[in-house]
Design a protein around this motif. Structure first.
Motif, PDB file in Angstrom:
ATOM      1  N   GLN A  31      44.039  30.251  44.262  1.00 23.20           N
ATOM      2  CA  GLN A  31      44.766  29.071  43.770  1.00 23.20           C
ATOM      3  C   GLN A  31      44.495  27.852  44.657  1.00 23.20           C
ATOM      4  OE1 GLN A  31      45.923  29.098  40.743  1.00 23.20           O
ATOM      5  NE2 GLN A  31      45.331  31.245  40.733  1.00 23.20           N
ATOM      6  N   ARG A  34      40.993  26.724  43.802  1.00 27.26           N
ATOM      7  CA  ARG A  34      40.962  26.072  42.482  1.00 27.26           C
ATOM      8  C   ARG A  34      41.505  24.647  42.593  1.00 27.26           C
ATOM      9  NH1 ARG A  34      44.187  28.949  38.390  1.00 27.26           N
ATOM     10  NH2 ARG A  34      43.145  27.552  36.930  1.00 27.26           N
ATOM     11  N   SER A  61      40.977  38.473  34.262  1.00 30.43           N
ATOM     12  CA  SER A  61      41.797  39.288  35.162  1.00 30.43           C
ATOM     13  C   SER A  61      42.216  38.528  36.420  1.00 30.43           C
ATOM     14  CB  SER A  61      41.058  40.573  35.537  1.00 30.43           C
ATOM     15  OG  SER A  61      39.905  40.271  36.296  1.00 30.43           O
ATOM     16  N   GLY A  62      41.841  37.252  36.518  1.00 23.11           N
ATOM     17  CA  GLY A  62      42.250  36.436  37.660  1.00 23.11           C
ATOM     18  C   GLY A  62      41.450  36.664  38.918  1.00 23.11           C
ATOM     19  N   LYS A  63      40.270  37.250  38.800  1.00 23.21           N
ATOM     20  CA  LYS A  63      39.455  37.544  39.980  1.00 23.21           C
ATOM     21  C   LYS A  63      38.376  36.502  40.256  1.00 23.21           C
ATOM     22  CE  LYS A  63      40.220  42.481  39.673  1.00 23.21           C
ATOM     23  NZ  LYS A  63      39.654  43.798  39.504  1.00 23.21           N
ATOM     24  N   SER A  65      37.094  32.213  39.288  1.00 22.08           N
ATOM     25  CA  SER A  65      37.220  30.905  38.641  1.00 22.08           C
ATOM     26  C   SER A  65      35.867  30.229  38.745  1.00 22.08           C
ATOM     27  CB  SER A  65      38.287  30.047  39.308  1.00 22.08           C
ATOM     28  OG  SER A  65      39.572  30.535  39.021  1.00 22.08           O
ATOM     29  N   TRP A  79      37.641  35.815  44.068  1.00 21.80           N
ATOM     30  CA  TRP A  79      38.849  36.071  44.847  1.00 21.80           C
ATOM     31  C   TRP A  79      38.704  37.353  45.638  1.00 21.80           C
ATOM     32  CZ3 TRP A  79      43.691  38.877  43.033  1.00 21.80           C
ATOM     33  CH2 TRP A  79      44.716  38.737  43.963  1.00 21.80           C
TER      34      TRP A  79
END
Length: 154
Positions: A31, A34, A61-63, A65, A79
Motif C-alpha cells: 500500500q 502503491r 489476490s493482492g500480491k 500492483s 508484495w
C-alpha cells in the motif's frame, strides 16, 4: 576481441532488444508503494483489463500492483511482506541495480522536487546540475534509489 564492424555470432544482433519491457520491485508494504508510485510520482496504476493477463490472478489476490510510465514501461510491485530492509543505511548499495531514472520536462522539474519535499520523501541528494541536465535522487518506500532528471533548458 570484438570487431567494431560485426558482432560476434554469439551476441544478440544490435537492434533486437527493442525497449525496456518492465521493471519488477519486491516491496515490503504494497500500500505504501502503491501510494508512492501512484499518488506521489503520478504514474497510472493498471486495473481490470489493463493488467497483463499473466499477472491478473496475482493482482486479484493482492500480491502484485502494476504501474505504467508515459513511455509504456511497466513497473511491477511484488508484495513480499517478509522482505527485510536491505540495510539500515539506505545509502549503501544493496543490489546490482543502481537506480531507476524518470525523465521530466525541464519546466516541470522544480515543481516535482517540491512535491517530493511536501510528501517528505527521503531525498538522497540534489538537485544537481550537470552538462547533461538536472537531477534529484530519492528513495522509494523500500529504500530503492530513484532519480528524476531533465535535459538542460535551452
Amino acid at each position: 576481441m570484438f570487431s567494431n564492424t560485426q558482432p560476434p555470432q554469439t551476441a544478440i544482433v544490435p537492434g533486437t532488444l527493442r525497449r525496456v519491457h518492465h521493471i519488477a520491485f519486491n516491496v515490503q508494504d504494497l500500500q505504501a508503494s502503491r501510494h508512492f508510485y501512484g499518488n506521489i510520482l503520478g504514474l497510472h496504476e493498471l486495473t481490470g483489463e489493463e493488467v497483463p493477463t499473466t499477472l491478473r490472478s496475482l493482482v486479484a489476490s493482492g500480491k502484485v500492483s502494476n504501474f505504467i510510465t508515459p513511455d509504456s514501461t511497466v513497473i511491477d510491485l511484488f508484495w513480499e511482506p517478509e522482505l527485510l530492509p536491505p540495510d539500515a543505511d539506505p545509502q549503501r548499495a544493496f543490489t546490482r541495480a543502481n537506480h531507476l531514472a524518470f525523465d521530466i520536462a525541464p519546466e516541470l522539474f522544480d515543481h516535482a522536487v517540491e512535491v517530493l519535499k511536501q510528501h517528505q520523501v527521503n531525498i538522497d541528494h540534489g538537485p544537481v546540475t550537470r552538462p547533461t541536465g538536472r537531477g534529484l535522487y530519492f528513495y522509494d518506500p523500500d529504500g530503492f534509489l530513484i532519480e528524476i532528471r531533465c535535459d538542460p533548458e535551452e
